[in-house]
Design an enzyme around this catalytic site. Structure first.
Site, short mmCIF file in Angstrom:
data_model
loop_
_atom_site.label_atom_id
_atom_site.label_comp_id
_atom_site.label_asym_id
_atom_site.label_seq_id
_atom_site.Cartn_x
_atom_site.Cartn_y
_atom_site.Cartn_z
N ASP A 50 41.24 -8.98 -50.41
CA ASP A 50 42.64 -8.57 -50.34
C ASP A 50 42.94 -7.80 -49.06
OD1 ASP A 50 40.97 -6.51 -51.23
OD2 ASP A 50 42.43 -5.67 -52.62
N ASP A 97 47.96 -0.66 -49.39
CA ASP A 97 48.15 -1.64 -50.46
C ASP A 97 48.06 -0.90 -51.78
OD1 ASP A 97 48.24 -3.76 -52.21
OD2 ASP A 97 46.74 -4.95 -51.16
#
Length: 259
Positions: free
Chosen positions: A111, A131
């Protein structure tokens, strides 16, 4: 119309996006549900796509980023059942173009790789990426486009769940309301203040610390499911891009195919 299916499987949610070239056609979320079998994933994905008028035979390829390793195989097999081809799983052997200079590049989550690839396609120079999901991660890239390090913090929901679970008098709360003041006059507003303003202040502080440590200014991105609740309350400027990771998947897919 030929389209690309992108999926980001996190610990809590799956974020899905369909691209027609560079244009996002639709995005959707579902629970990760580690127990789902391949057939169940195929049915779920088909139903979600149908909501947006996308047929499986319109999907020409697919790519997945997953940090929920136990569920990845079932998702991959379900996607193959749905449209007849195996997706690319971001990991060793997949070309990303990202120069990773941390102690052990293999430890970097897919990710964070995808977010970095997307951010580098947007701006040059030094970059910070927050994030915000089950964990809040901070990725740091230098002006040469190298991934130089990160910080990992408890996510907003994770912190709130721990607070309620470990204290007998603090309830579970939602963050659908932002308190008018930092200093709350009741329990719910006090908890929301700590969650929203406290998290915003933490991100502001981390930016300041990174810039002091590195001796230069950074462009800041914020992404993830909870970022929209926090960015408006930050004192530092951050580009809010909730689907940054999906665009990174699109770019990585192009690097590994003829698209």
């Amino acid at each position: 119309m030929v389209m690309l299916l992108t999926l980001d499987m996190g610990n809590t949610n799956v974020l899905m996006g369909v691209f027609d070239g560079e244009r996002p056609v639709c995005t959707a979320r579902a629970h990760t549900a580690h127990w789902r079998a391949a057939d169940e994933w195929a049915v779920l994905l088909r139903e979600i796509l149908s909501l947006y008028g996308v047929a499986p035979n319109q999907i020409s390829g697919a790519i997945v980023s997953s940090v929920a390793t136990a569920a990845t195989d079932a998702l991959r097999d379900g996607m193959e059942l749905m449209f007849g081809a195996r997706p690319i799983i971001v990991g060793p052997g997949v070309k990303t173009g990202l120069d990773i200079v941390i102690d052990n590049p293999a430890q970097l989550g897919s990710d964070m790789v995808c977010n970095a690839v997307a951010a580098l396609s947007r701006v040059e120079g030094d970059i910070i990426i927050f994030d915000m999901g089950t964990a809040t991660t901070m990725s740091v890239l230098d002006g040469k486009g190298r991934f130089i390090g990160a910080s990992i913090m408890p996510g907003l929901d994770t912190s709130l769940e721990a607070l309620s679970a470990k204290t007998s008098q603090l309830p579970k709360i939602s963050l659908d309301v932002t308190p008018a003041r930092v200093v709350g006059s009741n329990t719910l507003d006090s908890m929301r203040s700590g969650a929203i303003f406290g998290t915003a202040s933490m991100l502001d502080g981390m930016i300041t610390r990174v810039e002091e440590e590195e001796g230069r200014a950074f462009t800041v991105f914020a992404t993830g499911g909870l970022s929209g609740r926090i960015v408006p309350h930050m004192r530092r400027t951050a580009r809010h891009e909730p689907f940054l990771l999906l665009d990174g998947l699109r770019l990585i897919y192009a690097k590994n195919t003829d698209v």
